[in-house]
Each structure stands twice: as structure tokens, then as C-alpha cells.
Design a protein around this motif. Structure first.
Motif, PDB file in Angstrom:
ATOM      1  N   ASP A   1     -12.423  -0.750   5.707  1.00  0.00           N
ATOM      2  CA  ASP A   1     -11.438   0.332   5.565  1.00  0.00           C
ATOM      3  C   ASP A   1     -11.715   1.129   4.294  1.00  0.00           C
ATOM      4  O   ASP A   1     -10.789   1.623   3.635  1.00  0.00           O
ATOM      5  CB  ASP A   1      -9.996  -0.194   5.530  1.00  0.00           C
ATOM      6  CG  ASP A   1      -9.505  -0.670   6.881  1.00  0.00           C
ATOM      7  OD1 ASP A   1     -10.091  -0.257   7.905  1.00  0.00           O
ATOM      8  OD2 ASP A   1      -8.539  -1.451   6.915  1.00  0.00           O
ATOM      9  N   GLY A   2     -12.978   1.238   3.939  1.00  0.00           N
ATOM     10  CA  GLY A   2     -13.359   1.941   2.723  1.00  0.00           C
ATOM     11  C   GLY A   2     -14.744   2.533   2.871  1.00  0.00           C
ATOM     12  O   GLY A   2     -14.994   3.367   3.737  1.00  0.00           O
TER      13      GLY A   2
ATOM     14  N   HIS B   1     -11.582  -5.844   0.577  1.00  0.00           N
ATOM     15  CA  HIS B   1     -10.771  -4.629   0.593  1.00  0.00           C
ATOM     16  C   HIS B   1     -11.406  -3.565  -0.302  1.00  0.00           C
ATOM     17  O   HIS B   1     -11.863  -3.832  -1.399  1.00  0.00           O
ATOM     18  CB  HIS B   1      -9.344  -4.943   0.154  1.00  0.00           C
ATOM     19  CG  HIS B   1      -8.674  -5.947   1.044  1.00  0.00           C
ATOM     20  ND1 HIS B   1      -8.500  -5.727   2.391  1.00  0.00           N
ATOM     21  CD2 HIS B   1      -8.162  -7.173   0.799  1.00  0.00           C
ATOM     22  CE1 HIS B   1      -7.897  -6.772   2.936  1.00  0.00           C
ATOM     23  NE2 HIS B   1      -7.687  -7.672   1.984  1.00  0.00           N
TER      24      HIS B   1
ATOM     25  N   ARG C   1      -4.858  -1.442   5.346  1.00  0.00           N
ATOM     26  CA  ARG C   1      -4.614  -0.029   5.639  1.00  0.00           C
ATOM     27  C   ARG C   1      -3.440   0.051   6.614  1.00  0.00           C
ATOM     28  O   ARG C   1      -3.602   0.167   7.816  1.00  0.00           O
ATOM     29  CB  ARG C   1      -5.855   0.640   6.216  1.00  0.00           C
ATOM     30  CG  ARG C   1      -5.716   2.154   6.309  1.00  0.00           C
ATOM     31  CD  ARG C   1      -6.965   2.809   6.837  1.00  0.00           C
ATOM     32  NE  ARG C   1      -6.837   4.258   6.809  1.00  0.00           N
ATOM     33  CZ  ARG C   1      -7.752   5.113   7.270  1.00  0.00           C
ATOM     34  NH1 ARG C   1      -8.860   4.661   7.808  1.00  0.00           N
ATOM     35  NH2 ARG C   1      -7.556   6.410   7.216  1.00  0.00           N
ATOM     36  N   ARG C   2      -2.255  -0.002   6.048  1.00  0.00           N
ATOM     37  CA  ARG C   2      -1.062  -0.064   6.877  1.00  0.00           C
ATOM     38  C   ARG C   2       0.090   0.629   6.174  1.00  0.00           C
ATOM     39  O   ARG C   2       0.024   0.930   4.987  1.00  0.00           O
ATOM     40  CB  ARG C   2      -0.690  -1.509   7.218  1.00  0.00           C
ATOM     41  CG  ARG C   2       0.050  -2.293   6.126  1.00  0.00           C
ATOM     42  CD  ARG C   2      -0.861  -2.722   5.002  1.00  0.00           C
ATOM     43  NE  ARG C   2      -0.231  -3.711   4.129  1.00  0.00           N
ATOM     44  CZ  ARG C   2      -0.198  -3.610   2.808  1.00  0.00           C
ATOM     45  NH1 ARG C   2      -0.729  -2.571   2.188  1.00  0.00           N
ATOM     46  NH2 ARG C   2       0.367  -4.566   2.076  1.00  0.00           N
ATOM     47  N   GLU C   3       1.129   0.927   6.946  1.00  0.00           N
ATOM     48  CA  GLU C   3       2.384   1.443   6.428  1.00  0.00           C
ATOM     49  C   GLU C   3       3.467   0.398   6.687  1.00  0.00           C
ATOM     50  O   GLU C   3       3.222  -0.594   7.378  1.00  0.00           O
ATOM     51  CB  GLU C   3       2.734   2.782   7.094  1.00  0.00           C
ATOM     52  CG  GLU C   3       1.730   3.891   6.798  1.00  0.00           C
ATOM     53  CD  GLU C   3       2.084   5.200   7.480  1.00  0.00           C
ATOM     54  OE1 GLU C   3       2.913   5.192   8.428  1.00  0.00           O
ATOM     55  OE2 GLU C   3       1.530   6.238   7.085  1.00  0.00           O
TER      56      GLU C   3
ATOM     57  N   SER D   1      -6.712  -6.303   7.401  1.00  0.00           N
ATOM     58  CA  SER D   1      -6.664  -4.939   6.891  1.00  0.00           C
ATOM     59  C   SER D   1      -5.376  -4.649   6.129  1.00  0.00           C
ATOM     60  O   SER D   1      -4.275  -4.956   6.593  1.00  0.00           O
ATOM     61  CB  SER D   1      -6.797  -3.951   8.054  1.00  0.00           C
ATOM     62  OG  SER D   1      -6.588  -2.630   7.604  1.00  0.00           O
TER      63      SER D   1
ATOM     64  N   THR E   1     -13.248   1.662  15.477  1.00  0.00           N
ATOM     65  CA  THR E   1     -13.758   1.517  14.118  1.00  0.00           C
ATOM     66  C   THR E   1     -15.196   1.991  14.089  1.00  0.00           C
ATOM     67  O   THR E   1     -15.947   1.772  15.044  1.00  0.00           O
ATOM     68  CB  THR E   1     -13.685   0.043  13.664  1.00  0.00           C
ATOM     69  OG1 THR E   1     -12.316  -0.408  13.719  1.00  0.00           O
ATOM     70  CG2 THR E   1     -14.218  -0.148  12.260  1.00  0.00           C
TER      71      THR E   1
ATOM     72  N   ASN F   1      -2.416  -4.672   8.765  1.00  0.00           N
ATOM     73  CA  ASN F   1      -2.805  -4.033  10.014  1.00  0.00           C
ATOM     74  C   ASN F   1      -3.803  -4.978  10.679  1.00  0.00           C
ATOM     75  O   ASN F   1      -4.646  -5.572  10.001  1.00  0.00           O
ATOM     76  CB  ASN F   1      -3.458  -2.672   9.724  1.00  0.00           C
ATOM     77  CG  ASN F   1      -3.791  -1.903  10.978  1.00  0.00           C
ATOM     78  OD1 ASN F   1      -4.570  -2.341  11.809  1.00  0.00           O
ATOM     79  ND2 ASN F   1      -3.204  -0.734  11.117  1.00  0.00           N
TER      80      ASN F   1
ATOM     81  N   CYS G   1     -14.596   2.286   8.836  1.00  0.00           N
ATOM     82  CA  CYS G   1     -13.461   3.198   8.948  1.00  0.00           C
ATOM     83  C   CYS G   1     -12.744   2.933  10.267  1.00  0.00           C
ATOM     84  O   CYS G   1     -13.338   3.069  11.341  1.00  0.00           O
ATOM     85  CB  CYS G   1     -13.925   4.652   8.896  1.00  0.00           C
ATOM     86  SG  CYS G   1     -12.605   5.840   9.245  1.00  0.00           S
TER      87      CYS G   1
ATOM     88  N   GLU H   1     -10.391  11.824   7.770  1.00  0.00           N
ATOM     89  CA  GLU H   1     -11.408  10.926   7.236  1.00  0.00           C
ATOM     90  C   GLU H   1     -12.446  11.699   6.421  1.00  0.00           C
ATOM     91  O   GLU H   1     -12.531  12.920   6.475  1.00  0.00           O
ATOM     92  CB  GLU H   1     -12.086  10.149   8.369  1.00  0.00           C
ATOM     93  CG  GLU H   1     -11.126   9.320   9.210  1.00  0.00           C
ATOM     94  CD  GLU H   1     -10.348   8.257   8.428  1.00  0.00           C
ATOM     95  OE1 GLU H   1     -10.704   7.982   7.264  1.00  0.00           O
ATOM     96  OE2 GLU H   1      -9.368   7.724   8.991  1.00  0.00           O
TER      97      GLU H   1
END
Length: 335
Positions: free
Chosen positions: A251-252, A247, A136-138, A134, A115, A186, A256, A268
Motif C-alpha cells: 500500500d505504498g 507498512h 489503508r483504511r477508514e 493493510s 492490486t 483493511n 497499490c 493514485e
């Protein structure tokens, strides 16, 4: 709607991450260098947790002397911990087992070592009474099989296992049997009020899921997903969830989670790349980071710029696998 902290005064907290031999030590150094550059007013403790040699590690997991010295020169406290349940067979378990070695009763934010801090961390409105992690995940877990149990059956069985209310964890704006309806994070960052209490429960839940999973999980893979299966249950048990004001900042604009350097250069923002190249420039840092080949080649030898040139930032592939495949086909993949 994101919850706002109960007070306007910036909360005092510690930052925690894992550092060990190889990649994680160098990434931890890079994280701290970016923290000092971009959040010079951060007054909390920076704790790098280091696993110790033992039965769970066939090789010595401790950081090399130059990495350790560079971290300490940046004001880091190195915290030793023992792996009693995970170790080399499941290194993601480090982030679970290290928590109980951190200062009790002091709010903490854990970050994966891969990070970068790109903005002022002291402006992030943490509410440590409402833990989160986080987004930021799928939809990587569970992996739904034809004729097998669906999302609701799988997740509800876990909430039932630990006596938690399942219905209140759902995002009812999302459709039934769509992965985003279910609380899933995440584990690249998470935070809470006390690392010892949080870590004890995280370990209890993770071991129970690993050793005595409920029946709907019989065909579900838990490696490497175990930490991310247990984490939402832990957060929900402490009254936390997805609706945190952090949020969009974490992650913004403020941090990162780049994961690996080819992906960083591929997708990125330019601010992230500028931060990376800024904080690696000082000679004291550079001479240590050159010991890690991906940083040496990507940052110092210009391979990252070649990866960047492969992509149109305004028309990126939607799936990460497509990004990886393009980098690999051009011979620039490293990790």
C-alpha cells in the motif's frame, strides 16, 4: 515502532489471490502481469484460488478459458476450493474459505485481486511470525449510534468472546473512543505463517461473529464488514498487530490497492498509472483484458486520462465519497 524481521535473509513465501468469473479474473491477470514486470526475481508460488460451482453459487463462478490460459502462461497455479459457508451471498468470504485450500505450513501473503505490484516485492521485510494486514483504511466499522455502545464496549465484547486480551491490542497514542485506537485493518492484504491454521481460525471467528454476535453488536451491520471485523482478532490471536515493517511498502511504494479503475486514475500516483499502462500493453495480455469493459474503456480508450484531468493531485478531496461524486457527475464512473 515497526518490528523488524528476525533474519535479514528474504523469506520464501507464496502469493495468494482470488480469481473467478468477471471482474476478479481480469484483475488477477493484471496483478500477476504487474508482479512479473516489477518483481522478476520473485521465486515463490503464485496461487489463484478459484471457487467451484455448487449450492452457494447460483451461477458458475469459474474463470473463462482465456483468462485461465493467460494466468497459466504467467506461471500461476490455479487452486480450486469449495464455498461451504459464504458464496454469492457474501463473496468477501472467498478470502476466508480459500485459505485452507492453500499449501499447509508455507508462509503466504494474500492480496485482493484489485492490486497492482509497482515495485520489487522481494525487498519487503515480511516477518511471518508477526502477521499483519493493510492499514489503508477508514473508520468504517463499528458505526456508532447515539446512546448506543461505544468503540471500547463493542470491540472489547469481541475480544472477550474469543478469550483474547483486549488492552494489548490498543494503540494508546490515540485517544479513547477514537477509531484508530482500536486494531482495525483493511483486508486488502494480510499475511501469516500457515494459511491452513490462519484460515481455520479466520473461518471460526467469522462464523461465530455472524451467527452468535455479542450483545453490543446487535445494531451493527456485518455486511460487508464481517471479514474486517474478524481479521484483527485473528491477527492479534497469533501475536501480530499493526507494527509491521511492511507498512509503507505494501500500500505504498511496492503495491497499490486501487480498488476500481476510476479511483485509480483519480487519486493514485503517476507511477501506478505508468505501471498499469505498461503491463497492459503486450498484445497477449491486451487481447484478454479487452474482454473487461472498465479496462477497455479506462486504459485502452483513454477514459482514465479524462478522469485524471478532473483532479488536482496536490489538492485532492479529503473524503473518497467526494472523489466518487465528481467522477459520477462527469459521467466517467465504472466498476
Amino acid at each position: 515502532m515497526a518490528r523488524k524481521p528476525k533474519t535479514s535473509a528474504p523469506p520464501k513465501f507464496n502469493i495468494a489471490l482470488v480469481g473467478q468469473s468477471g471482474r476478479l479474473g481480469y484483475e488477477a491477470l493484471l496483478f500477476v502481469a504487474s508482479l512479473r514486470a516489477k518483481s522478476p526475481n520473485f521465486a515463490g508460488r503464485v496461487l489463484v484460488a478459484e471457487p467451484q460451482p455448487g449450492l452457494m453459487w447460483p451461477k458458475d463462478p469459474r474463470m473463462t478459458g482465456d483468462v485461465r490460459e493467460a494466468l497459466q502462461a504467467l506461471g500461476v497455479e490455479i487452486v480450486s476450493f469449495q464455498n461451504r459457508h459464504f458464496g454469492a451471498l457474501y463473496p468477501y468470504g472467498n478470502k476466508i474459505e480459500m485459505l485452507t485450500a492453500l499449501p499447509k505450513g508455507e508462509p503466504f501473503v494474500f492480496f485482493d485481486s484489485d492490486t497492482l505490484v509497482t515495485g520489487d516485492l522481494t525487498t519487503v521485510p515480511f516477518d511471518f511470525g508477526y502477521p499483519s494486514a493493510s492499514l489503508r483504511r477508514e473508520g468504517t466499522w463499528p458505526q456508532i449510534e447515539l446512546y448506543g455502545p461505544g468503540y471500547t464496549e463493542i470491540w472489547k465484547s469481541l475480544y472477550d468472546q474469543f478469550g483474547l486480551d483486549f488492552e494489548s491490542s490498543l494503540d494508546t497514542t490515540e485517544p479513547d473512543e477514537y477509531w484508530k485506537r482500536y486494531l482495525y485493518f483493511n483486508a486488502g492484504f494480510f499475511f501469516g505463517a500457515c494459511p491452513y491454521i490462519f484460515g481455520t481460525r479466520f473461518l471460526d471467528y467469522a462464523l461465530a461473529i455472524r451467527d452468535t454476535p455479542p450483545a453490543p453488536l446487535v445494531c451493527q451491520p456485518l455486511d460487508p464488514w464481517l471479514d474486517q471485523v474478524a481479521l484483527p482478532l485473528v491477527i492479534h490471536s497469533f501475536g501480530g498487530g499493526r507494527d509491521s515493517a511492511v507498512h509503507g511498502l505494501l500500500d505504498g511504494s511496492v503495491t497499490c490497492h486501487y480498488r476500481i479503475f476510476p479511483l485509480l486514475y483519480a487519486r493514485e500516483s503517476q507511477n501506478v498509472i505508468d505501471t498499469l499502462e505498461e503491463v497492459t500493453a503486450p498484445n497477449k495480455i491486451k487481447k484478454v483484458l479487452k474482454g473487461y469493459d472498465p479496462i477497455k474503456r479506462m486504459v485502452f480508450q483513454g477514459r482514465g486520462a479524462k478522469v485524471r484531468a478532473l483532479f488536482d493531485q496536490n489538492d485532492m478531496p479529503r473524503r473518497e465519497q467526494a472523489i466518487r461524486n465528481r467522477i459520477k457527475s462527469n459521467g466517467f464512473w465504472m466498476r
